[in-house]
Design a protein around this motif. Structure first.
Motif, PDB file in Angstrom:
ATOM      1  N   LEU A 133      84.728  60.315  -6.887  1.00 54.97           N
ATOM      2  CA  LEU A 133      85.714  59.332  -6.294  1.00 54.97           C
ATOM      3  C   LEU A 133      87.115  59.650  -6.773  1.00 54.97           C
ATOM      4  N   VAL A 134      87.981  59.381  -5.924  1.00 49.54           N
ATOM      5  CA  VAL A 134      89.437  59.804  -6.202  1.00 49.54           C
ATOM      6  C   VAL A 134      90.475  59.105  -5.481  1.00 49.54           C
ATOM      7  N   GLN A 135      91.587  58.813  -5.620  1.00 52.65           N
ATOM      8  CA  GLN A 135      92.658  58.105  -4.886  1.00 52.65           C
ATOM      9  C   GLN A 135      93.428  58.954  -4.013  1.00 52.65           C
ATOM     10  N   ALA A 136      93.650  58.838  -3.039  1.00 53.06           N
ATOM     11  CA  ALA A 136      94.591  59.704  -2.146  1.00 53.06           C
ATOM     12  C   ALA A 136      95.915  60.330  -2.802  1.00 53.06           C
ATOM     13  N   GLY A 137      95.988  61.421  -2.757  1.00 52.79           N
ATOM     14  CA  GLY A 137      96.883  62.214  -3.620  1.00 52.79           C
ATOM     15  C   GLY A 137      96.405  62.816  -4.882  1.00 52.79           C
TER      16      GLY A 137
ATOM     17  N   LYS B 165      94.384  74.005   4.648  1.00 54.43           N
ATOM     18  CA  LYS B 165      95.360  75.078   4.205  1.00 54.43           C
ATOM     19  C   LYS B 165      96.614  74.528   3.289  1.00 54.43           C
ATOM     20  N   GLY B 166      96.986  75.048   2.375  1.00 48.65           N
ATOM     21  CA  GLY B 166      98.071  74.834   1.319  1.00 48.65           C
ATOM     22  C   GLY B 166      97.661  73.467   0.726  1.00 48.65           C
ATOM     23  N   ARG B 167      96.458  73.181   0.706  1.00 52.54           N
ATOM     24  CA  ARG B 167      95.938  72.107  -0.210  1.00 52.54           C
ATOM     25  C   ARG B 167      94.832  72.329  -1.221  1.00 52.54           C
ATOM     26  N   PHE B 168      93.997  73.086  -0.655  1.00 51.33           N
ATOM     27  CA  PHE B 168      92.775  73.699  -1.178  1.00 51.33           C
ATOM     28  C   PHE B 168      92.797  75.030  -1.465  1.00 51.33           C
ATOM     29  N   THR B 169      92.178  75.358  -2.692  1.00 55.34           N
ATOM     30  CA  THR B 169      92.157  76.817  -2.965  1.00 55.34           C
ATOM     31  C   THR B 169      90.740  77.079  -3.458  1.00 55.34           C
TER      32      THR B 169
ATOM     33  N   ASP C 267      93.514  69.720  -3.914  1.00 52.82           N
ATOM     34  CA  ASP C 267      94.701  68.912  -4.323  1.00 52.82           C
ATOM     35  C   ASP C 267      95.286  68.238  -3.249  1.00 52.82           C
ATOM     36  N   SER C 268      96.046  67.167  -3.382  1.00 56.81           N
ATOM     37  CA  SER C 268      96.914  66.289  -2.330  1.00 56.81           C
ATOM     38  C   SER C 268      95.728  65.916  -1.445  1.00 56.81           C
ATOM     39  N   LEU C 269      94.695  65.201  -2.076  1.00 56.41           N
ATOM     40  CA  LEU C 269      93.520  64.779  -1.154  1.00 56.41           C
ATOM     41  C   LEU C 269      93.611  63.570  -0.333  1.00 56.41           C
TER      42      LEU C 269
END
Length: 120
Positions: free
Chosen positions: A11-15, A64-68, A83-85
């Motif tokens: 569980l993670v917060q947005a961002g 694209k641009g957020r996941f690697t 990232d930047s979820l």
């Protein structure tokens, strides 16, 4: 026995960020290619990212641009750095790998899935 074991969901917060791992075990020589899929409740499973044996990557437009996606051949492990979820990334994430087995044959195998929940 050959299996893919995923870890790293939560569980993670947005961002925020999470890193998923998919480790191959058993009579594995190497990972040829690996895909990450996700499935949200009431939706079809969708391809999120893929990596070839040579390290060529491809991503869904939505990530694209957020996941690697990356791989560690020495550990027979593939990673998905997220990232930047966003809340819409909430889903069960699965890895699906084409594995080169000891003995020379190839086989596709699915992991058991790991839950990712992003709160707004």
């Amino acid at each position: 026995q050959v299996q893919l074991v995923e870890s790293g969901g939560g569980l993670v917060q947005a961002g925020g960020s999470l890193r998923l791992s998919c480790a191959a075990s058993g009579s594995i020589f190497s990972i040829n290619a690996m895909d990450w899929y996700r499935q949200a409740p009431g939706k079809q499973r969708e391809l999120v990212a893929s990596i070839t044996a040579g390290g060529i990557t491809n991503y869904a437009d939505s990530v694209k641009g957020r996941f690697t996606i990356s791989r560690d051949n020495a550990k027979n492990t593939v990673y998905l750095q997220m990232d930047s979820l966003k809340p819409e990334d909430t889903a069960v994430y699965y890895c699906n790998g084409n594995l080169r087995l000891v003995g020379g044959s190839n086989r596709w195998s699915w992991g058991q899935g790991t839950q990712v929940t992003v709160s707004s």
